[in-house]
Structure formats: C-alpha cells, structure tokens
Design a protein around this motif. Sequence first.
Motif, PDB file in Angstrom:
ATOM      1  N   SER A   1      62.308  72.947 107.047  1.00  0.00           N
ATOM      2  CA  SER A   1      61.552  73.961 106.282  1.00  0.00           C
ATOM      3  C   SER A   1      61.674  73.675 104.896  1.00  0.00           C
ATOM      4  CB  SER A   1      61.786  75.472 106.554  1.00  0.00           C
ATOM      5  OG  SER A   1      63.064  75.706 105.869  1.00  0.00           O
ATOM      6  N   SER A   2      60.872  74.134 103.961  1.00  0.00           N
ATOM      7  CA  SER A   2      60.903  74.026 102.476  1.00  0.00           C
ATOM      8  C   SER A   2      62.147  74.642 101.986  1.00  0.00           C
ATOM      9  CB  SER A   2      59.448  74.668 101.919  1.00  0.00           C
ATOM     10  OG  SER A   2      59.797  75.946 102.227  1.00  0.00           O
ATOM     11  N   VAL A   3      62.724  75.593 102.529  1.00  0.00           N
ATOM     12  CA  VAL A   3      64.086  76.095 102.123  1.00  0.00           C
ATOM     13  C   VAL A   3      65.430  75.630 102.892  1.00  0.00           C
ATOM     14  CG1 VAL A   3      62.865  78.120 101.594  1.00  0.00           C
ATOM     15  CG2 VAL A   3      64.031  78.011 103.911  1.00  0.00           C
ATOM     16  N   GLY A   4      65.117  74.440 103.883  1.00  0.00           N
ATOM     17  CA  GLY A   4      66.413  73.843 104.126  1.00  0.00           C
ATOM     18  C   GLY A   4      66.048  73.608 105.912  1.00  0.00           C
ATOM     19  N   SER A   5      67.024  72.976 106.739  1.00  0.00           N
ATOM     20  CA  SER A   5      66.760  72.859 107.903  1.00  0.00           C
ATOM     21  C   SER A   5      67.813  73.847 108.968  1.00  0.00           C
ATOM     22  CB  SER A   5      67.251  71.374 108.218  1.00  0.00           C
ATOM     23  OG  SER A   5      66.469  70.404 107.747  1.00  0.00           O
ATOM     24  N   PHE A   6      67.428  74.139 110.084  1.00  0.00           N
ATOM     25  CA  PHE A   6      68.351  75.048 110.784  1.00  0.00           C
ATOM     26  C   PHE A   6      67.823  74.751 112.076  1.00  0.00           C
ATOM     27  CE2 PHE A   6      64.418  77.112 109.618  1.00  0.00           C
ATOM     28  CZ  PHE A   6      63.787  77.722 110.819  1.00  0.00           C
ATOM     29  N   GLN A   7      68.349  75.502 113.266  1.00  0.00           N
ATOM     30  CA  GLN A   7      68.015  75.055 114.444  1.00  0.00           C
ATOM     31  C   GLN A   7      67.550  76.466 115.232  1.00  0.00           C
ATOM     32  OE1 GLN A   7      71.325  74.195 117.626  1.00  0.00           O
ATOM     33  NE2 GLN A   7      72.313  73.668 115.815  1.00  0.00           N
ATOM     34  N   VAL A   8      66.574  76.305 116.160  1.00  0.00           N
ATOM     35  CA  VAL A   8      66.015  77.342 116.947  1.00  0.00           C
ATOM     36  C   VAL A   8      66.724  77.086 118.298  1.00  0.00           C
ATOM     37  CG1 VAL A   8      63.998  78.708 118.067  1.00  0.00           C
ATOM     38  CG2 VAL A   8      64.140  77.730 115.733  1.00  0.00           C
ATOM     39  N   VAL A   9      67.300  78.256 119.117  1.00  0.00           N
ATOM     40  CA  VAL A   9      67.860  77.956 120.256  1.00  0.00           C
ATOM     41  C   VAL A   9      67.131  78.761 121.307  1.00  0.00           C
ATOM     42  CG1 VAL A   9      69.735  78.040 121.747  1.00  0.00           C
ATOM     43  CG2 VAL A   9      70.089  77.540 119.140  1.00  0.00           C
ATOM     44  N   MET A  10      66.604  78.330 122.601  1.00  0.00           N
ATOM     45  CA  MET A  10      66.005  79.185 123.429  1.00  0.00           C
ATOM     46  C   MET A  10      66.794  78.843 125.000  1.00  0.00           C
ATOM     47  SD  MET A  10      62.069  78.283 122.716  1.00  0.00           S
ATOM     48  CE  MET A  10      62.624  76.580 122.460  1.00  0.00           C
ATOM     49  N   ALA A  11      67.001  79.762 125.630  1.00  0.00           N
ATOM     50  CA  ALA A  11      68.026  79.638 126.909  1.00  0.00           C
ATOM     51  C   ALA A  11      67.389  80.904 127.826  1.00  0.00           C
ATOM     52  CB  ALA A  11      69.347  79.939 126.655  1.00  0.00           C
ATOM     53  N   THR A  12      67.889  80.632 129.066  1.00  0.00           N
ATOM     54  CA  THR A  12      67.683  81.564 129.785  1.00  0.00           C
ATOM     55  C   THR A  12      68.609  82.931 130.222  1.00  0.00           C
ATOM     56  OG1 THR A  12      68.582  80.523 131.786  1.00  0.00           O
ATOM     57  CG2 THR A  12      66.249  80.345 131.581  1.00  0.00           C
TER      58      THR A  12
END
Length: 212
Positions: free
Chosen positions: A197-208
């Motif tokens: 993103s324009s404010v930095g990188s991160f991660q989205v996590v999805m799981a069951t």
Amino acid sequence: MASNFSIVQCLFNRDKYELEEMRRILVEAEQDESSAAKLLSEDDMDINPVRTAVLRSMGKIHPAQMDYYVDYMEMFMAAMKTMLHTEAVVERVPCTEDEEQPCYATSQRLSGDINFAAGLIASEPVYLKLAERYSEEEIPEMDELAKDSLEEFINVLNGMFSVSLGERKIETDLELPRFGKNVSPHGSHQLRLRVHSSVGSFQVVMATDEFI
C-alpha cells in the motif's frame, strides 16, 4: 460479488514495474488516480484484477474455501481505498515470511454455516499508519487507540462480509476481534497474501479457524 476494478492492480498484475517503482505509483495514485491511468494500456485491462491475483495465489487451497477467500480479498482491497484511503495491490503468490518484529495482528472469526477467520499482520510502523488512516488521528506509538482502530476496521469489514454471505443464504455470527503481538499465523487451510500500500506492506491472512 460486485466487480472490483483497480487501475493499480491491473498494472501490478502485468509485472511491468519493480516493487519500488510500484510503491511510487501507489503514492502518486493516492493523490491523483489519473497518474496511474496514464500508464494503463489496453493489454493491462482486467475488470476483476484482484480476483485474478488471488486465484493465481491459491495453489492447493481446498476448493470449498476458494470462493470465500477470493470474495473476501476483493472486499478487503476495496476497503483499503474507501475506509483507509490508501491505494493498494495484492501479490499473486502466497506470503511465506513472517513480519519484521515487533509486529501486530488483528483478526476475527466468523462461525455458523461456514467457519472463516480473517485479519491482518503488520510491522509496528505499518500497523500504526494503517490505524492512523482509519482513525484519522495521529498515532505516534503503539497504544490502545491503534489497537482499537484496527479492531474496528476488521469488525466493520467482516460485518460487511457476513452480510454479503447472508445474501447468499449463508448465515454467520461474528466473534469478538482478537489481537496478538509477533504472531506467526497457524490457521487451517490458511492463505497469507502480501499487500503493498501507499503506507507500507503487510499481510492479510485467511483460514478456516483462528490463526492467532
């Protein structure tokens, strides 16, 4: 699910730009989207570029989860722009590395007809910037406002996702958001995707199930 057209994601999907150059494009597009539109060629066009990216990343994720994960990421990326007021793109390969410590995670589980947990993990500087975008207040250091801001963001977003599932006759209940520090996620049928993103990188996590 509605179309999720994104000029910057179209550009990112074509592998034309190095990451540093893409970050510059994101920052400039946040101020003036036409700056990115000028770079878009006919060959770059894709009416659902986020869907394209997420499907490519999914690999061996069980087919039962595929639709939910893709739909959620489309909603998440749209919320980056409408709720956090930042341009963003998602990688087309799974994220395998943990965030630089200290890092913080916010997640929330939906239970009922399906079990689904989703949230984000970000290094402290990026977590604070995301919290500032949502709260519209300056947050110079990690505190309850930062935590509460991103918990509210995830709660609102997941509430919207729950409503969209309900429109498909899939009933879910929202559990309380969870927060963690220096998290290495461990959910079942897990998919981790890096977002720039324009404010930095991160991660989205999805799981069951819950990954914190």
